[in-house]
Design a protein around this motif. Structure first.
Motif, PDB file in Angstrom:
ATOM      1  N   LEU A   1      -8.562   8.187 -26.134  1.00  9.18           N
ATOM      2  CA  LEU A   1      -8.030   7.108 -25.258  1.00  9.18           C
ATOM      3  C   LEU A   1      -8.825   5.773 -25.187  1.00  9.18           C
ATOM      4  O   LEU A   1      -9.877   5.815 -25.127  1.00  9.18           O
ATOM      5  CB  LEU A   1      -7.624   7.620 -23.639  1.00  9.18           C
ATOM      6  N   SER A   2      -8.111   4.651 -24.849  1.00 12.67           N
ATOM      7  CA  SER A   2      -8.772   3.564 -24.599  1.00 12.67           C
ATOM      8  C   SER A   2      -9.239   3.445 -23.316  1.00 12.67           C
ATOM      9  O   SER A   2      -9.015   4.010 -22.406  1.00 12.67           O
ATOM     10  CB  SER A   2      -7.842   2.409 -24.843  1.00 12.67           C
ATOM     11  N   GLY A   3     -10.224   2.332 -22.900  1.00 12.61           N
ATOM     12  CA  GLY A   3     -10.904   2.179 -21.692  1.00 12.61           C
ATOM     13  C   GLY A   3      -9.926   2.279 -20.577  1.00 12.61           C
ATOM     14  O   GLY A   3     -10.037   2.901 -19.740  1.00 12.61           O
ATOM     15  N   GLY A   4      -8.670   1.481 -20.885  1.00 14.71           N
ATOM     16  CA  GLY A   4      -7.680   1.292 -19.954  1.00 14.71           C
ATOM     17  C   GLY A   4      -7.002   2.429 -19.705  1.00 14.71           C
ATOM     18  O   GLY A   4      -6.673   2.644 -18.458  1.00 14.71           O
ATOM     19  N   MET A   5      -6.760   3.172 -20.697  1.00 12.83           N
ATOM     20  CA  MET A   5      -6.123   4.597 -20.581  1.00 12.83           C
ATOM     21  C   MET A   5      -6.698   5.570 -19.784  1.00 12.83           C
ATOM     22  O   MET A   5      -6.506   6.286 -18.970  1.00 12.83           O
ATOM     23  CB  MET A   5      -5.732   5.086 -21.839  1.00 12.83           C
TER      24      MET A   5
ATOM     25  N   GLY B   1     -15.190  -3.521 -16.706  1.00 12.07           N
ATOM     26  CA  GLY B   1     -15.390  -3.291 -18.131  1.00 12.07           C
ATOM     27  C   GLY B   1     -14.178  -3.300 -19.124  1.00 12.07           C
ATOM     28  O   GLY B   1     -14.444  -2.916 -20.195  1.00 12.07           O
ATOM     29  N   LEU B   2     -12.846  -3.556 -18.407  1.00 15.40           N
ATOM     30  CA  LEU B   2     -11.770  -3.563 -19.275  1.00 15.40           C
ATOM     31  C   LEU B   2     -11.527  -5.085 -19.733  1.00 15.40           C
ATOM     32  O   LEU B   2     -11.893  -6.050 -19.226  1.00 15.40           O
ATOM     33  CB  LEU B   2     -10.646  -3.157 -18.369  1.00 15.40           C
ATOM     34  N   ASP B   3     -10.683  -5.071 -20.738  1.00 18.70           N
ATOM     35  CA  ASP B   3     -10.303  -6.408 -21.199  1.00 18.70           C
ATOM     36  C   ASP B   3      -9.246  -7.111 -20.300  1.00 18.70           C
ATOM     37  O   ASP B   3      -8.719  -6.126 -19.604  1.00 18.70           O
ATOM     38  CB  ASP B   3      -9.946  -6.519 -22.853  1.00 18.70           C
ATOM     39  N   PRO B   4      -8.799  -8.166 -20.553  1.00 17.21           N
ATOM     40  CA  PRO B   4      -7.816  -8.952 -19.531  1.00 17.21           C
ATOM     41  C   PRO B   4      -6.426  -8.096 -19.443  1.00 17.21           C
ATOM     42  O   PRO B   4      -5.849  -7.738 -18.458  1.00 17.21           O
ATOM     43  CB  PRO B   4      -7.757 -10.268 -20.117  1.00 17.21           C
ATOM     44  N   ARG B   5      -5.921  -7.700 -20.921  1.00 18.05           N
ATOM     45  CA  ARG B   5      -4.707  -6.909 -20.801  1.00 18.05           C
ATOM     46  C   ARG B   5      -4.874  -5.734 -20.266  1.00 18.05           C
ATOM     47  O   ARG B   5      -3.579  -5.284 -19.306  1.00 18.05           O
ATOM     48  CB  ARG B   5      -4.127  -6.742 -22.271  1.00 18.05           C
ATOM     49  N   GLN B   6      -6.015  -4.889 -20.173  1.00 20.82           N
ATOM     50  CA  GLN B   6      -6.035  -3.762 -19.794  1.00 20.82           C
ATOM     51  C   GLN B   6      -6.297  -3.904 -18.126  1.00 20.82           C
ATOM     52  O   GLN B   6      -5.635  -3.066 -17.686  1.00 20.82           O
ATOM     53  CB  GLN B   6      -7.460  -3.201 -20.162  1.00 20.82           C
ATOM     54  N   ARG B   7      -6.923  -4.919 -17.679  1.00 21.44           N
ATOM     55  CA  ARG B   7      -7.090  -4.971 -16.225  1.00 21.44           C
ATOM     56  C   ARG B   7      -5.728  -5.356 -15.519  1.00 21.44           C
ATOM     57  O   ARG B   7      -5.188  -4.858 -14.522  1.00 21.44           O
ATOM     58  CB  ARG B   7      -8.007  -6.355 -15.882  1.00 21.44           C
ATOM     59  N   ILE B   8      -5.008  -6.194 -16.131  1.00 20.95           N
ATOM     60  CA  ILE B   8      -3.539  -6.462 -15.964  1.00 20.95           C
ATOM     61  C   ILE B   8      -2.543  -5.241 -15.762  1.00 20.95           C
ATOM     62  O   ILE B   8      -2.044  -4.925 -14.737  1.00 20.95           O
ATOM     63  CB  ILE B   8      -2.770  -7.463 -16.707  1.00 20.95           C
TER      64      ILE B   8
ATOM     65  N   VAL C   1     -12.145 -11.539  -8.651  1.00 21.48           N
ATOM     66  CA  VAL C   1     -11.508 -12.479  -7.669  1.00 21.48           C
ATOM     67  C   VAL C   1     -10.052 -12.209  -8.290  1.00 21.48           C
ATOM     68  O   VAL C   1      -9.023 -12.226  -7.279  1.00 21.48           O
ATOM     69  CB  VAL C   1     -11.526 -14.045  -8.154  1.00 21.48           C
ATOM     70  N   GLU C   2      -9.594 -11.966  -9.738  1.00 20.00           N
ATOM     71  CA  GLU C   2      -8.226 -11.608 -10.049  1.00 20.00           C
ATOM     72  C   GLU C   2      -7.629 -10.460  -9.256  1.00 20.00           C
ATOM     73  O   GLU C   2      -6.770 -10.367  -9.008  1.00 20.00           O
ATOM     74  CB  GLU C   2      -8.064 -11.583 -11.398  1.00 20.00           C
ATOM     75  N   ASP C   3      -8.675  -9.443  -9.187  1.00 15.59           N
ATOM     76  CA  ASP C   3      -8.226  -8.390  -8.344  1.00 15.59           C
ATOM     77  C   ASP C   3      -7.771  -8.346  -7.120  1.00 15.59           C
ATOM     78  O   ASP C   3      -6.574  -7.725  -6.713  1.00 15.59           O
ATOM     79  CB  ASP C   3      -9.214  -7.007  -8.505  1.00 15.59           C
ATOM     80  N   ILE C   4      -8.567  -9.240  -6.430  1.00 15.17           N
ATOM     81  CA  ILE C   4      -8.374  -9.347  -5.009  1.00 15.17           C
ATOM     82  C   ILE C   4      -6.926 -10.117  -4.745  1.00 15.17           C
ATOM     83  O   ILE C   4      -6.276  -9.802  -3.866  1.00 15.17           O
ATOM     84  CB  ILE C   4      -9.399 -10.405  -4.430  1.00 15.17           C
ATOM     85  N   ARG C   5      -7.043 -11.239  -5.716  1.00 15.03           N
ATOM     86  CA  ARG C   5      -5.543 -12.133  -5.477  1.00 15.03           C
ATOM     87  C   ARG C   5      -4.234 -11.200  -5.767  1.00 15.03           C
ATOM     88  O   ARG C   5      -3.325 -11.419  -5.169  1.00 15.03           O
ATOM     89  CB  ARG C   5      -5.585 -13.465  -6.481  1.00 15.03           C
ATOM     90  N   SER C   6      -4.532 -10.457  -6.916  1.00 17.11           N
ATOM     91  CA  SER C   6      -3.053  -9.797  -7.339  1.00 17.11           C
ATOM     92  C   SER C   6      -2.959  -8.408  -6.676  1.00 17.11           C
ATOM     93  O   SER C   6      -1.705  -7.946  -6.293  1.00 17.11           O
ATOM     94  CB  SER C   6      -3.564  -9.430  -8.851  1.00 17.11           C
ATOM     95  N   LEU C   7      -4.100  -7.798  -5.838  1.00 11.45           N
ATOM     96  CA  LEU C   7      -3.668  -6.434  -5.332  1.00 11.45           C
ATOM     97  C   LEU C   7      -4.045  -6.523  -3.696  1.00 11.45           C
ATOM     98  O   LEU C   7      -3.064  -5.503  -3.155  1.00 11.45           O
ATOM     99  CB  LEU C   7      -4.778  -5.487  -5.633  1.00 11.45           C
TER     100      LEU C   7
END
Length: 239
Positions: free
Chosen positions: A128-132, A157-164, A186-192
Motif C-alpha cells: 500500500l502507498s502512504g495514503g492507503m 508525510g503524505l503528498d498533496p493528493r494523498q492529503r486531500i 493549515v490546510e487540514d484546519i481549514r478543510s476539516l
C-alpha cells in the motif's frame, strides 16, 4: 443534541516537573476538532490521556456516550502487520474489539468502504502507498463504530493528493462521533475543523472556530493567509 461528549475537568498531567499539561477544562462534542500547537505543546500527551494510555495526575477526562465508551485511535506512526492483507488485518482488529463472528465480515466490508479500500481488500499491507496505509489505519480505528475517534497527525508525510483524499475520508466519517485531529497543517484546519483548540506550553490559548481564529491575526505576523498569521500570532511565532 449531541449523544457523545468528551469532558475535561481541571485536567492535569505532570511529567515529573519537566512539562505539565493543564489544568484544562473543556468539553468536545460531535464533529471535527483540530488540536494545534508547536512541538512540545502537549498535543500527544492529551491524546494519550484521551485514549486511556496514560492517567491524569489530577482532574478527569471522561467520555460520555451511549456507545459503551468506545474509542478508536490512530497514532502518528501505526504499527501495521505488513505481511497480512487488509482484510485479514481488519478481521483481527474486529476480533480484538469482540465483534461477534457472524458480524465481522460485514464490519470489515463496511470499514473498507468507508475509507475507499474495497478494491484492495486482498492486497498485502506492504504494497500500500502512504495514503492507503493511513486510510487503513482509520478503517481499523472505525471498525467497532466508536463514539470518539483520535487521529494523531494523520496527514503528515503524505503528498498533496494523498492529503486531500485523507481529509475527505476524515470528513466522511465524522458524522455522529467526536473526531479529534492533531495537525500542524493549515490546510487540514481549514478543510476539516468545526472547532480549533490551540495549545502552547501545556495551556489552551485559543478555543473557537476558524473565522474566530482568523480574527486573531496581526498584520505583522508571518504567513500568507489570515489563518497562518493567526496561528503564528497566538504561538508567538514558535513553530
Amino acid at each position: 443534541m449531541s449523544e457523545h461528549r468528551l469532558s475535561c475537568e481541571e485536567l492535569v498531567k505532570d511529567h515529573g516537573g519537566s512539562f505539565q499539561l493543564g489544568p484544562l477544562s473543556c468539553a468536545l462534542s460531535e464533529g471535527v476538532t483540530c488540536l494545534v500547537g508547536p512541538n512540545g505543546a502537549g498535543k500527544s500527551t492529551f491524546f494519550r490521556l484521551a485514549a486511556g494510555i496514560e492517567k491524569p495526575t489530577a482532574g478527569s477526562i471522561v467520555l460520555e456516550s451511549a456507545k459503551d465508551h468506545r474509542l478508536g485511535y490512530l497514532p502518528q506512526e501505526p504499527d501495521l502487520p505488513r505481511s497480512a492483507t487488509c482484510e485479514e488485518f481488519l478481521h483481527y482488529v474486529a476480533w480484538v474489539h469482540k465483534i461477534p463472528p457472524k458480524q465481522r465480515p460485514e464490519a470489515v466490508a463496511d470499514a473498507l468502504v468507508r475509507v475507499n479500500l474495497t478494491e484492495r481488500h486482498r492486497s498485502k499491507i506492504r504494497t500500500l502507498s502512504g495514503g492507503m496505509l493511513r486510510r487503513l489505519g482509520i478503517a481499523q480505528s472505525l471498525i467497532h463504530d466508536p463514539a470518539l475517534l483520535l487521529l494523531d497527525e494523520p496527514t503528515v508525510g503524505l503528498d498533496p493528493r494523498q492529503r486531500i483524499a485523507l481529509r475527505e475520508t476524515i470528513s466522511s466519517v465524522s458524522d455522529g462521533r467526536i473526531v479529534l485531529v492533531s495537525t500542524h497543517l493549515v490546510e487540514d484546519i481549514r478543510s476539516l475543523a468545526d472547532r480549533v483548540i490551540v495549545l502552547n506550553a501545556g495551556q489552551v490559548i485559543f478555543d473557537g472556530d476558524v473565522p474566530e481564529l482568523e480574527d486573531k491575526a496581526t498584520t505583522d505576523a508571518p504567513g500568507d493567509t489570515d489563518l497562518e498569521r493567526a496561528i503564528a500570532t497566538l504561538m508567538g511565532d514558535t513553530e
